[in-house]
Design an enzyme around this catalytic site. Structure first.
Site, PDB file in Angstrom:
ATOM      1  CG  PHE A 108       7.116  -3.078  -4.002  1.00 13.09           C
ATOM      2  CD1 PHE A 108       7.499  -4.113  -4.837  1.00 13.09           C
ATOM      3  CD2 PHE A 108       6.620  -3.392  -2.745  1.00 13.09           C
ATOM      4  CE1 PHE A 108       7.392  -5.442  -4.429  1.00 13.09           C
ATOM      5  CE2 PHE A 108       6.511  -4.713  -2.326  1.00 13.09           C
ATOM      6  CZ  PHE A 108       6.907  -5.738  -3.162  1.00 13.09           C
ATOM      7  CG  ASP A 114       1.244   1.465  -0.960  1.00  9.29           C
ATOM      8  OD1 ASP A 114       1.494   1.452   0.255  1.00  9.29           O
ATOM      9  OD2 ASP A 114       1.482   0.508  -1.723  1.00  9.29           O
ATOM     10  CE  LYS A 142       7.054  -2.336   3.894  1.00  5.88           C
ATOM     11  NZ  LYS A 142       8.078  -3.356   4.021  1.00  5.88           N
TER      12      LYS A 142
HETATM   13  C1  LIG Z   1       4.706   0.859  -0.501  1.00  2.00           C
HETATM   14  C2  LIG Z   1       4.468  -0.599  -0.253  1.00  2.00           C
HETATM   15  N1  LIG Z   1       3.269  -1.126  -0.510  1.00  2.00           N
HETATM   16  C3  LIG Z   1       3.005  -2.420  -0.299  1.00  2.00           C
HETATM   17  C4  LIG Z   1       3.981  -3.268   0.191  1.00  2.00           C
HETATM   18  C5  LIG Z   1       3.668  -4.707   0.417  1.00  2.00           C
HETATM   19  O1  LIG Z   1       3.530  -4.942   1.794  1.00  2.00           O
HETATM   20  P1  LIG Z   1       3.541  -6.429   2.353  1.00  2.00           P
HETATM   21  O2  LIG Z   1       4.887  -6.975   2.102  1.00  2.00           O
HETATM   22  O3  LIG Z   1       3.223  -6.258   3.825  1.00  2.00           O
HETATM   23  O4  LIG Z   1       2.472  -7.176   1.645  1.00  2.00           O
HETATM   24  C6  LIG Z   1       5.246  -2.758   0.475  1.00  2.00           C
HETATM   25  C7  LIG Z   1       6.318  -3.653   0.972  1.00  2.00           C
HETATM   26  O5  LIG Z   1       7.481  -3.353   0.913  1.00  2.00           O
HETATM   27  C8  LIG Z   1       5.508  -1.395   0.249  1.00  2.00           C
HETATM   28  O6  LIG Z   1       6.704  -0.853   0.484  1.00  2.00           O
END
Ligand SMILES: Cc1ncc(COP(=O)(O)O)c(C=O)c1O
Length: 425
Positions: free
Chosen positions: A158, A243, A272
């Protein structure tokens, strides 16, 4: 079953009617409306109390209404709210220096680390995609990336919901109704070295990897896999992008999980927990990747806003001053041990790192378990049909976690088919 019995109260019902009438249906109607929070506890509009074991999906890292964050935000709001990036301000410089210091405190990270700021995780990944394009052009000595636009991602990954990050998201059910998206993304199975190696060639611009897949079910990358991905990215002049939107800023008991495993990526996506609840994202580039963007290549109006930067600085201070990384390691391990010690037949495994934990069940009843937990005063989510995710504020205490462990057997007894579990089917 649990839907029928859970009734938070009249205020909730009335607010949810208004929600349904005015808020777009992306997440669906929430079960409760939260009014306030303190540390690891929140209260809804009917005054019901909940232990927050999800922290806004791994966001409120230093707890709800953290006084240091609140003060930093309040002070900043009354001094300077916004400048745009046409002008500098102190907070963004201070925060960049702090993140640079954090990254460079790990081995082999060098001394050229620079940060691009945005609003969250998806936009941090968008910046990383564009860095990969710039790198591809640079290594080929060409104006554009040409055919070197292949991005490797993993199944179940994700990476967000914007077009580029959605393409990288390895979940067809979230992606396919929005096609066409970005060209050139190849998905390989997480932790499968052979598939990764087979997908690599000179057209690869970047490998995107969550060192621990969060939304995919809290799947931890092996050290071997992380090291191999790094090696392959280097071999093919591609960027290695970690990520760490969910895993970063102390969630695993480390600032960044990949770095703690001795692997140095070219770019780290962070968000986050960084803002402790304020919306901030950061694309942290290391080494040569730090100098890929030139003026005009990328931008966003609010990136590195003084208020969100001030909040992030307060988060970093709090994590350091209160030795929170150590707390995460100790309390996370304690919780895992306590859940396993229940010896409940519905629990297959407890996995994760620090305070990013999944409780894997024998049956696809995680959503039912989460509903029942809510009725008992605990916020959690079903990260897969068979796994409950626990990602509380990093300041949670063993005593607080004990209260959940105490009710977990009853929850699991109610949602699983006991006869089957006992082998009496
Ligand atoms: C690993 C990862 N990358 C990207 C995102 C996307 O982040 P955002 O919701 O702040 O755009 C998330 C959200 O859960 C995530 O867990």
């Amino acid at each position: 079953m649990t839907d029928e019995t859970f009734n938070p109260g009249p205020n909730t019902a009335s607010w949810l009617d208004r929600w349904d009438d005015s808020v777009m249906t992306t997440y669906g109607t929430p079960p409760i409306v939260i009014e306030r929070g303190e540390k690891s506890t929140v209260w809804d509009v009917d005054g019901n109390e909940y232990l927050d074991l999800l922290s806004g999906i791994a966001v409120t890292s230093v707890g709800h209404a953290n006084p240091a964050v609140a003060k930093a935000v309040a002070d900043q709001v009354s001094t300077l709210i916004h400048t745009s990036n046409l002008y500098g301000h102190k907070r963004t410089i201070e925060l960049s220096e702090r993140l640079k210091g954090i990254v460079e405190s790990y081995a082999n990270t060098g001394n050229n680390t620079k940060v691009f700021y945005c609003q969250g995780g998806a936009t941090a990944n968008e910046a990383a995609i564009k860095l990969a394009r710039r790198n591809a052009a640079k290594v080929q000595g060409t104006e554009t990336a040409g055919t070197k636009v292949k991005l490797i991602s993993t199944n179940k990954a994700f990476h967000g919901r914007t077009s580029g990050s959605l393409t990288l998201t390895g979940k067809p059910e979230k992606r396919d109704q929005f096609l066409p998206l970005l060209d050139g993304v190849v998905y390989v199975d997480f932790n499968d070295l052979e598939q990764l190696e087979a997908a690599m060639d000179d057209d690869v611009a970047a490998i995107f990897l969550e060192p621990i897949q969060g939304e995919g079910g809290v799947n931890v990358a092996t050290d071997e896999y992380l090291a191999k991905a790094r090696e392959l990215a280097t071999k093919y002049n591609a960027l290695m992008i970690h990520d760490e939107v969910q895993t970063g800023i102390g969630r695993t008991g480390e600032w960044y999980y990949g770095l703690s495993r001795g692997v140095v990526p070219d770019v780290i996506s962070s968000a986050k927990g960084l803002g402790g609840g304020m919306p901030i994202g950061a694309s942290i580039a290391l080494g040569n990747a730090a100098d890929l963007f030139e003026p005009g290549d990328h931008a966003t109006t609010y990136g590195g806003n003084p208020v969100t930067s001030a909040a992030a600085l307060a988060v970093l201070d709090t994590i350091e001053n209160e030795a929170i990384l150590d707390n995460v390691k100790t309390v996370g391990q304690y919780f895992k041990d306590e859940v396993l010690a229940l010896g409940h037949p519905a629990i297959v495994e407890v996995r994760g790192a620090g305070l990013l934990i999944a409780i894997e069940l024998t049956e696809p009843v995680a959503a039912e378990a989460v509903k029942l937990a809510l009725a008992k005063g605990f916020l959690l989510n079903a990260v897969t049909p068979t796994a409950i995710r626990v990602a509380p504020p990093l300041v949670i205490t063993p005593d607080e976690l004990d209260t959940f462990v105490a009710v977990l057997p009853d929850i699991l007894d109610q949602v699983t088919t006991n006869g089957d579990l006992l082998g009496n089917e």
